[in-house]
Design a protein around this motif. Structure first.
Motif, short mmCIF file in Angstrom:
data_model
loop_
_atom_site.label_atom_id
_atom_site.label_comp_id
_atom_site.label_asym_id
_atom_site.label_seq_id
_atom_site.Cartn_x
_atom_site.Cartn_y
_atom_site.Cartn_z
N ASN A 149 0.82 11.32 29.67
CA ASN A 149 0.20 12.55 30.16
C ASN A 149 0.19 13.67 29.14
O ASN A 149 -0.51 14.66 29.31
N TYR A 161 -0.51 17.15 37.41
CA TYR A 161 0.35 15.96 37.43
C TYR A 161 0.02 15.12 38.66
O TYR A 161 -0.13 13.90 38.57
N ASN A 164 -3.10 13.13 38.41
CA ASN A 164 -2.95 11.93 37.59
C ASN A 164 -1.92 10.98 38.23
O ASN A 164 -1.10 10.38 37.53
N ASP A 239 5.30 17.16 29.86
CA ASP A 239 5.14 16.38 31.09
C ASP A 239 6.43 16.42 31.90
O ASP A 239 7.00 15.39 32.23
#
Lengths: 624, 562, 158
Positions: A149, A161, A164, A239
């Motif tokens: 990511n 986040y 995804n 991330d």
């Protein structure tokens, strides 16, 4: 605050739709390397250009206008720090390198509005222009899992986040799996700790799960202190939710209810990003009491390191969280039984936790499918030193050193010739040309006398003096030794003393043997893992470059020409005209001779200041 | 019944029987492992790495911290281990002041002893011993950084056992030191002078401040009358180094030796302890009957007094106003000397380092003159006896001088934890027959536990009594008091186990310490007078020198310490 | 120069983190940020509030690199001497800075309390080697010349 898994799912779907609606995208790398090279200015300039042109654009995940709206985002590190600031164009996947403010007009006008690629911004190697990121040699052999990511999402946005597939593994762990099943899946995947030792993560978790002493803790080691390593920093900064998710799952698996993230002091941005991430996760009911309406609760805390390398060692780290001096303690008892606050503790590093969610989601078999059987998965490395493409990479375990250095790293910087690579930082060892085809995994490296460590790879060319490298690492370790056990405290001090005299040209017969004697003693006798590995760089440089040590000691010569005190200045009698200019300029009267005959330098007097070299009109004086 | 478990040490099978660590197992085989930082009474530190053993796979484990496992096979002396131990010793010596011959700890130093055992014949590294000056600010303890091997024993005893926290580790790596906050002089730290750090220090880094020189000077001064008092705990701890058994009462020999050294008169502090019993009992009963401040806390331990002053000034009112036996005796001796207008030098031989501080306290000076002119520890006495060349084992025992020669068993047991309490109980109890003594011995005050508590019926009420030794244990009791728990009588001794294990006593391991306590109880049992009030001398004193002066000579009010 | 110590920042930190040993490092960090060093008075104050021996707090403060017992400059210049930076010649930068400001290994802070020059083991900015950090900002690929120019720029700001 979501009270059930369903509510979170609905919200995730909304986020996904927003993400899918984004057609044109400019992703500016916000990693530390690019920012230090001006990425923020590029970002601001892009905003300015788009505003001036009155274009439709958004800078965050939100409902965008239909059609030609542009999404501008600042992501985490793309890894290719050497040629930053980096900008990526989606959906084409084009990569622009070394972008500055003056390029922004073209990016908007040509690329965004007209769909043209600005070729002068593309990465070029050996005359080939690479438009697409995935074609660039640096990226081609990489497999990004834990860093997946980082170059995609805005780290400050939990929505990105989620969009995804974030926190889907947590959902699964909460609703479909028992703690035991989670532990089994991690065990089966073969995941091994990414912090250096390579201890099987599943086994560690099952040992903690077995304990009946509550509360238990999950601790994340983010004290990435190896000089030359910055992989964990990238995950924490770029991330953070991936790491949180892995930690919460570890909590479910082991029955721990409290998490601590220990972040090294030099990473203020990581602390800030993690704080934001924890706050948002709490707001959405992903952290805190009764997560997503279940009866599982988990609280997350951040501890900031205060500057001590030794706190990367497990028991020193927990001591530091407890507010004490970070001195490792003797084991047993082990951390899984008596860890933080003397309670059972899961202690893993950042990268290990970053792998958890994918293993839960995609299964153990998927993970086992990457890399060799005994060391499955990927590994991140920080590629630095005298290498062309310095940066952050993630490759399947088992990738060879040659692929990493020459294919991904693009080979040596300048015209230097490869000499050695230092792997695993001050705890590791060096590998040489003969190891270039060695697969990078826990066991192969161990056999070669090095360790993966946290994954720092420092490439050195033939101008690097290996004795000096050993001295450098010993100086580091000696400085960072906690001082508790005698072998490390006194032993490293003496080893440094010896190395210092060798590079100063005062080495004595027997010094190499004494270094080995002390090194072996420290390796066997020291109290903690850091002490036990402290002599690694010295022992491995002696093993592979003993001749360099001997040249320093017996010939008073540094073959790499790096050690200042061993430099020799000589006058070439062929070229010297005997003009005496050098002897007049020499501040210590080291040069003498008869006019019109070649002069000579008394090396005992010479202070290697180099004045004579620049003074000589006939280029007769050289450093050797 | 469980099957027996075995492991192997140097080829010898050994049964595992609840041992905490390999060290204990190895000792069972009859092998003494070299250690610097292991004490069974302290937490495991594992830093000196001398006690490492090699396992069957060629790996190394610290025997102090590794629990024995069934089937384990270890070797304690292999080629590598021998080499490594020599390396460690050489490294320690390289960073160490090596002026052994002029060191206080010469012949009594673990580093020196091990260096000799392992035949360290030279040091291949430059000497980098600390150049810091010795800290002589404390009247009790001298700290010398150049002799410190950073084993951390002192830090652990000061923090874990004593809860004083005067010293700790500072800095790190090769710059690490044992230090007070900001490396201030010990005298400006929370140090209470208990000397437990000195007792565990394996080298000369922490030593006792010796007053031997002034004592010799006084002994050689013809104008001065020199008197000396000997505390109860000294007699049972002095023997081992001078050829006696640990715990054997050597009082007669001590007296003989002191006479040979030139002391004019020799007294037994136990007599003053009898006075303390009477005074303290009176005070206790007075507080019980008249609603005075409770619990009454004992006052004979100067380490405890300093601890209270520095950390718990709110408790000063609880502390008995009785002077310590040493000071009671000294004020009487000096009062008599003043009456006769004689030049007088009074020495106290104590098991205690903190007494050195007590002796210089303003409260115990009259017109600028100390009542106790010098304090000599047991260790100090041993040194002086050796210096004088006295063959301790050959001299004939002698008796204490009048008028302070008659003692009671109550006064003798002051030297062990619970002794003060037992002495007071003997006084308080209305039943004066001999059997009652046996009953009173078993109510709960005896034994080596750090905190002992028991209830005792007293008239209409039940007394709650706590006996604690070790300041860390005292702190636990104080915490309970703060939480609202009520006690009537609290005995506190700063040193674990009481004065027999004082900081001024020769070093002893746990079993030896038990022998010292037993030695005092044996002495008590053999005495004809067991109760303080039966000591006939006391009457003489109360009617003589103490007449109208009880408060002036036997009591004191401590204030907050700056 | 003895400054009057305002302890309210410590009280605030104790309130936030709790008055127990495990909060010690966080509280010291707050104090370090606020005073830019740890004044001696802070130790006695915290010893009392956290019920810890002063010697232990001193031990913790001297263990960690980030705590300073001496006053630091307004600008703390950290020259990275991590592996990557060292290999790419960070020491000449350090020497140039020290020379420019009249500092040395022992004397780390200028008399006017403007600059402190120190080294750091690794900033984690290895791709920008050699790197220098001024307060919280990283300056990439420095040379002795650009480093000195940076100092002069900062001087002019004031």
């Amino acid at each position: 605050m979501f009270k059930s898994v369903e509510e979170l799912r609905v919200y995730r779907e909304q986020c996904k739709q927003l993400l899918q609606a984004e057609k044109k995208k400019i992703i500016v790398c916000g990693g530390a390397g690019c920012v230090s090279k001006g990425a923020n200015k590029v970002y601001e300039k892009l905003v300015k250009v788009m505003s001036e042109k009155k274009l439709n654009y958004t800078v965050k995940l939100e409902k965008c206008n239909e059609g030609d709206s542009i999404r501008l985002t600042k992501s985490g590190c793309h890894g290719f720090c050497e040629v930053g600031p980096l900008v990526r164009i989606e959906p084409q996947g084009w990569l622009y390198v070394k972008v500055n403010e003056n390029d922004c007009e073209d990016i908007i006008e040509k690329t965004m509005l007209n769909g043209e690629c600005v070729e002068r911004l593309c990465y070029t190697e050996n005359g080939v222009v690479y438009k697409e990121k995935k074609e660039v040699p640096f990226y081609k052999k990489q497999t990004r899992v834990s860093l997946d990511n980082c170059d995609k999402i805005d780290a400050t946005s939990i929505e990105e986040y989620l969009a995804n597939d974030g926190y889907t593994a947590l959902e699964k762990a909460l609703t479909e799996m028992t703690g035991e099943e989670i532990v089994n899946q991690i065990t089966e995947s073969g995941l091994r700790g990414r912090g250096g030792g390579g201890f099987p993560t599943g086994r560690k978790w099952s040992q903690v799960a077995r304990q009946k002493n509550f509360p238990k803790y999950v601790v994340c080691n983010g004290d990435e202190g190896d000089p030359g390593a910055f992989m964990d920093r990238s995950v924490m900064e770029d991330d953070p939710h991936r790491m949180l998710e892995g930690m919460i799952i570890a909590g479910i698996a082991t029955g721990a209810t409290n998490g601590y993230i220990y972040v090294r002091a030099e990473y203020p941005l990581a602390v800030q990003r993690l704080r934001t991430a924890i706050k948002r996760a709490e707001e959405l009911g992903i952290l805190g009491d009764n997560i997503l309406g279940t009866d599982f609760s988990f609280h997350m805390n951040i501890s900031r390191g205060a500057g001590a390398f030794v706190c990367g060692e497990g028991s020193a780290l927990t001591a530091s969280i407890e507010g004490k001096r970070g001195m490792p303690r003797v084991k047993p008892p082990r951390t899984v039984e008596h860890g933080l606050f003397d309670k059972p503790t899961v202690l893993n590093n950042v990268e290990t936790f970053a792998n958890v969610a994918d293993i839960i989601n995609k299964g153990a078999d998927w993970y086992k499918g990457i890399g060799p059987e005994k060391s499955p998965g990927t590994k991140t490395f920080a590629l630095t030193g005298n290498i062309k493409n310095a940066g952050l990479i993630e490759v399947p375990m088992g990738t060879t050193l040659r692929e990493v250095i020459f294919d991904i790293g693009g080979g040596m910087r300048g015209d230097g010739k490869f000499k050695a690579v230092q792997i695993g930082g001050p705890s590791g060892g060096c590998l040489t040309e003969e190891h270039l085809d060695l697969p990078l995994d826990f066991d192969s490296l161990k056999k070669a006398g090095a360790i993966i460590g946290s994954g720092g790879l420092v490439v050195m060319d033939e101008k690097t003096c290996m004795v000096e490298v050993a001295r450098f690492f010993m100086n580091f370790t000696q400085n960072e030794s906690c001082g508790k056990c005698v072998p490390c405290r006194e032993g490293t001090k003496r080893m440094l003393e010896i190395l210092e005299r060798i590079v100063a040209g005062e080495g004595r017969d027997g010094d190499v043997e004494l270094l080995q004697e002390l090194g072996e003693m420290i390796s066997d006798m020291a109290l903690c893992g850091l002490g036990k590995t402290a002599a690694g760089p010295v022992l491995s440089t002696i093993k592979y470059f003993r001749n360099e040590y001997e040249a320093h000691i017996y010939d008073k010569r540094c073959p790499a020409g790096e050690c200042q005190k061993l430099k020799r200045i000589v006058i070439d009698p062929e070229l010297c005209k005997g003009c005496s200019k050098c002897s007049r300029i020499c501040p210590v009267g080291a040069i003498s001779g008869k006019i019109k005959e070649p002069f000579t330098i008394d090396l005992n007097k010479c202070i290697r200041c180099g004045s004579c070299i620049s003074a000589c009109a006939f280029k007769a004086i050289k450093e050797e | 019944m469980d099957k027996k478990k075995y492991m192997t040490v140097d080829g010898v099978p050994v049964e595992i029987n609840g041992e905490k660590n390999l060290l204990e197992i190895i000792r069972k085989v009859g092998i003494e492992m070299p250690t610097f930082c292991y004490y069974s009474e302290l937490s495991v530190y594992g830093a000196c790495r001398m006690c490492m053993v090699e396992n069957e796979w060629g790996g190394f484990e610290a025997s102090c911290s590794t629990p024995p496992r069934e089937g384990m096979n270890i070797k304690t002396n292999t080629e590598k281990l021998r080499k490594y131990r020599k390396n460690i010793l050489e490294l320690l010596l390289a960073n160490h002041c090596r002026d052994c011959t002029t060191c206080e700890k010469n012949n009594d130093c673990k580093l020196q002893a091990l260096a000799r055992k392992f035949k360290i014949e030279g040091v291949r590294f430059p000497n980098t011993a600390s150049k810091a000056e010795r800290d002589q600010s404390s009247p009790c303890i001298v700290k010398d950084q150049s002799k410190c091997i950073l084993c951390g024993d002192c830090v652990r005893v000061c923090n874990e056992v004593q809860n004083v926290g005067a010293i700790d580790f500072a800095h790190r790596g090769s710059k690490m030191t044992i230090s007070t906050a900001f490396d201030r002089p010990l005298a400006q730290s929370p140090c209470v002078g208990c000397g437990q750090c000195v007792a565990v220090c394996p080298t000369g880094a922490l030593i006792l401040n010796s007053e031997a020189e002034v004592i010799w000077k006084a002994l050689h001064d013809k104008e001065l009358k020199t008197t000396v008092q000997i505390a109860p705990a000294v007699r049972v701890a002095i023997g081992k180094e001078l050829g006696f058994k640990e715990g054997e009462n050597a009082m007669g020999k001590i007296v003989a030796a002191l006479r040979l050294m030139g002391f004019d008169e020799i007294y037994d502090t136990s007599l003053a302890a009898d006075l303390t019993v009477l005074e303290e009992t009176n005070e206790f009963i007075d507080r019980l009957n008249n609603g005075g401040k409770l619990p009454l806390m004992t006052s004979c331990c100067p380490g405890w007094i300093q601890y209270a002053e520095k950390k718990h000034p709110e408790l000063l009112e609880n502390i008995s106003t009785c002077r310590s036996p040493m000071q009671m005796m000294a004020s009487i001796v000096k009062a008599q000397a003043r009456e006769k207008d004689e030049k007088h030098f009074h020495v106290a031989i104590m098991p205690c380092t903190s007494k050195k501080f007590e002796a210089i306290r303003e409260e115990f000076t009259v017109d600028g003159q100390r009542n106790v002119d010098a304090v000599l520890t047991t260790k100090g006495l041993i040194r002086m006896i050796q210096e004088a060349g006295i063959k301790f084992s050959e001299i004939e025992p002698e008796a204490i001088d009048m008028p302070f020669s008659t003692i009671s068993g109550a006064g003798v047991i002051f030297g062990v934890t619970g002794g003060v309490t037992e002495a007071v109980l003997r006084r308080v109890s209305s039943n004066k027959n001999r059997a009652e003594l046996v009953t009173l011995a078993n109510v709960g005050q005896r034994g080596e536990e750090g905190i002992k508590e028991f209830d005792l019926p007293f008239g209409e009420r039940t007394l709650k009594i706590v006996v604690c030794s070790g300041l860390g244990n005292a702190e636990k009791v104080i915490k309970r008091m703060e939480a609202g728990e009520h006690f009537d009588f609290v005995e506190v001794m700063a040193c674990p186990g009481g004065c027999v294990n004082g900081g001024g006593q020769p070093f002893a391991v746990r079993e030896e310490k038990s022998k010292r306590s037993k030695g005092l109880y044996d002495t008590d049992r053999l005495l004809s007078i067991r109760r303080a009030e039966d000591n006939p001398i006391l009457n003489e004193l109360y009617n003589g020198v103490l007449k109208d002066k009880v408060h002036e000579l036997l009591h004191v009010h401590y204030g907050k310490h700056k | 120069m003895k400054q009057k110590i305002d302890f309210s920042v410590l009280d605030q930190a104790i309130k936030e983190y709790g008055n127990e040993e495990k909060s010690l490092i966080a509280i010291l960090q707050r104090a370090q940020e606020h005073y830019r060093y740890l004044p001696e008075e802070v130790f006695a104050y915290l010893a009392e509030k956290l019920n810890l021996p002063e010697a232990r707090i001193y031990g913790v403060a001297t263990f960690y690199e980030n705590f300073s017992l001496e006053q630091k400059g307004k600008y703390v210049v950290k020259v990275c001497d991590g592996t990557a930076c060292h290999v790419r010649k960070s020491i000449p930068i350090l020497e140039a800075l020290r020379k420019e400001l009249g500092l040395s290994e022992q004397k780390k802070t200028t008399d006017d309390l403007m600059f402190t020059v120190e080294t750091v083991s690794c900033l984690g900015a290895c791709s920008s080697a050699p790197a220098v950090m001024v307060n919280d900002e990283i300056y990439p690929t420095m040379t002795p010349e650009t480093a000195v120019a940076l100092i002069n720029e900062l001087k002019e700001k004031n």
